[in-house]
Design an enzyme around this catalytic site. Structure first.
Site, PDB file in Angstrom:
ATOM      1  N   PRO A  22      60.031  -3.721  22.440  1.00  0.00           N
ATOM      2  CG  PRO A  22      59.565  -5.243  23.835  1.00  0.00           C
ATOM      3  CD  PRO A  22      59.117  -4.868  22.700  1.00  0.00           C
ATOM      4  N   GLY A  75      65.487  -8.966  22.416  1.00  0.00           N
ATOM      5  CA  GLY A  75      65.508 -10.022  21.756  1.00  0.00           C
ATOM      6  C   GLY A  75      64.443 -10.199  20.715  1.00  0.00           C
ATOM      7  N   GLY A 103      64.041  -8.096  18.218  1.00  0.00           N
ATOM      8  CA  GLY A 103      64.351  -7.674  16.879  1.00  0.00           C
ATOM      9  C   GLY A 103      63.898  -6.085  16.422  1.00  0.00           C
ATOM     10  CB  SER A 104      63.625  -3.367  18.916  1.00  0.00           C
ATOM     11  OG  SER A 104      64.347  -2.197  19.034  1.00  0.00           O
ATOM     12  CB  ALA A 153      65.949  -6.226  12.545  1.00  0.00           C
ATOM     13  CB  ALA A 154      61.414  -3.970  13.490  1.00  0.00           C
ATOM     14  CG  ASP A 175      67.443 -10.465  14.300  1.00  0.00           C
ATOM     15  OD1 ASP A 175      67.102 -11.698  14.669  1.00  0.00           O
ATOM     16  OD2 ASP A 175      67.663  -9.759  15.353  1.00  0.00           O
TER      17      ASP A 175
HETATM   18  O1  PMV Z   1      68.681 -10.524  20.252  1.00  0.00           O
HETATM   19  P1  PMV Z   1      68.210 -10.451  19.079  1.00  0.00           P
HETATM   20  O2  PMV Z   1      66.889 -10.695  18.901  1.00  0.00           O
HETATM   21  O3  PMV Z   1      68.656  -9.499  18.060  1.00  0.00           O
HETATM   22  O4  PMV Z   1      68.662 -11.920  18.398  1.00  0.00           O
HETATM   23  C1  PMV Z   1      69.991 -12.099  17.955  1.00  0.00           C
HETATM   24  C2  PMV Z   1      70.048 -13.482  17.494  1.00  0.00           C
HETATM   25  C3  PMV Z   1      71.468 -14.224  17.526  1.00  0.00           C
HETATM   26  O5  PMV Z   1      71.396 -15.392  16.795  1.00  0.00           O
HETATM   27  C4  PMV Z   1      71.865 -14.394  18.886  1.00  0.00           C
HETATM   28  C5  PMV Z   1      72.282 -13.340  16.903  1.00  0.00           C
HETATM   29  C6  PMV Z   1      72.247 -13.347  15.113  1.00  0.00           C
HETATM   30  O6  PMV Z   1      72.763 -12.461  14.394  1.00  0.00           O
HETATM   31  O7  PMV Z   1      71.515 -14.264  14.761  1.00  0.00           O
END
Ligand code: PMV
Length: 320
Positions: free
Chosen positions: A102, A106, A108-109, A111-112, A155
């Site tokens: 999704p 949160g 990591g979509s 990055a993946a 991530d």
């Molecule tokens: O929301 P996500 O899954 O991309 O996670 C972000 C994680 C943070 O610590 C809030 C930001 C980061 O760059 O580490």
């Protein structure tokens, strides 16, 4: 024999942050793990159209690479590979991207998806040197800047290496340590259904830190201490302690103002149903939360409670 592969496919997993999000941006330790059952998939095939196309049906995109702006994340992933391979003119290929992860939740979509494109294109170009985990992670990090502003690097690292990691952002080289999980940990991951921008949440924390540096440094220190203690607990097989630390971490994230009524509601519901610990995971303000459970009755009760409390989806993932 042709120089390039006819069809190249690569995938990358989603991820959850178990401990230390946000504080990790400020050099405190954090722990993250891949979710291997949710993946982004990129396929590169030859195209007879004399163009490089990027197609992402989930995002409603069908574009020529050359028409996409500099800040388009998919295009940037492809361009970074071409740049690293010192190829000026984009090849005549179609890069097809699909994702089960999704968006803006949160997991990591972004990055993946970037990691999958980078690997698939590097594979197509027969560039082994651009496919190793370090390189995929480094290029994905550049794309992450579009999503995050100031990404910590956690991530891209966890999706490129696809293993649980203990991570500390530092110069000149981040500390990246795979660690031993003595007893497998079961997490229910529940979605609030609320989409939230990582960049906005990270920016808000930055503003508050600038206004109240001492208070926020203390909050970050506490999150770092928790991540360190959690690593010890996980390595020692102390599941109860890991659970307590999760819930403690959530309280500090609330103080950072990155929780939300929906996240708090799901965390409370999981704890009331008997979870060993629960917290939001990722940037917060929406997206997903995680609850540590034992297999069997506890897991069933927690999943049921989360769904009743409004979770739009739940999955179980095992840290092993
Ligand atoms: O929301 P996500 O899954 O991309 O996670 C972000 C994680 C943070 O610590 C809030 C930001 C980061 O760059 O580490």
């Amino acid at each position: 024999m042709n120089e390039f592969s006819a069809v190249s496919e690569a995938t990358a997993p989603g991820k959850i942050i178990l401990f230390g999000e946000h504080a990790v941006v400020y050099g405190r330790p954090a722990i993250a793990a891949p979710i291997s059952q949710l993946r982004a998939i990129a396929t590169v095939t030859y195209s007879s159209s004399n163009n490089c196309y990027l197609i992402a049906p989930d995002l409603n995109r069908h574009d020529r690479l050359q028409d996409l702006p500099d800040d388009n994340a998919l295009a940037m992933a492809a361009r970074l590979v071409l740049q690293a391979a010192q190829i000026d003119a984009p090849p005549d290929v179609t890069i097809h991207v699909k994702s089960q992860i999704p968006i803006a939740s949160g997991m990591g979509s972004g990055a993946a998806i970037a990691a999958a494109i980078i690997r698939a294109l590097a594979q197509h170009l027969n560039r082994l040197d651009l496919q190793n985990n370090d390189m995929v992670s480094a290029l994905t990090y550049e794309v992450e800047k579009i999503h995050h502003g100031t990404p910590s690097g956690i991530d891209n690292t966890v999706v490129a290496y696809e293993q649980p990691i203990y991570f500390v952002r530092q110069s000149p080289k981040n500390q990246i340590e795979p660690f031993n999980v003595a007893v497998p940990l079961r997490f229910v991951v529940a979605d609030t259904g609320v989409r939230s921008s990582t960049k906005v949440a990270v920016g808000d924390v930055r503003r508050q830190y600038n206004q109240q540096p001492a208070q926020f440094a203390r909050i970050f220190d506490e999150c770092g201490r928790i991540a360190q203690a959690a690593r010890q607990a996980i390595e020692a097989g102390d599941t109860m302690q890991a659970g307590k630390l999760l819930t403690e971490n959530h309280a500090w994230l609330q103080k950072m103002t990155v929780s939300s009524p929906e996240l708090d509601h799901l965390v409370d519901a999981a704890l009331q149903a008997g979870a060993l610990g629960a917290k939001l995971s990722g940037a917060g303000r929406g997206g997903n939360m995680i609850a540590l459970v034992e297999e069997g009755e506890m897991e069933t009760a927690v999943c049921y409670a989360l769904q009743k409390a409004g979770a739009t989806a739940t999955i179980t993932t095992i840290l092993a």
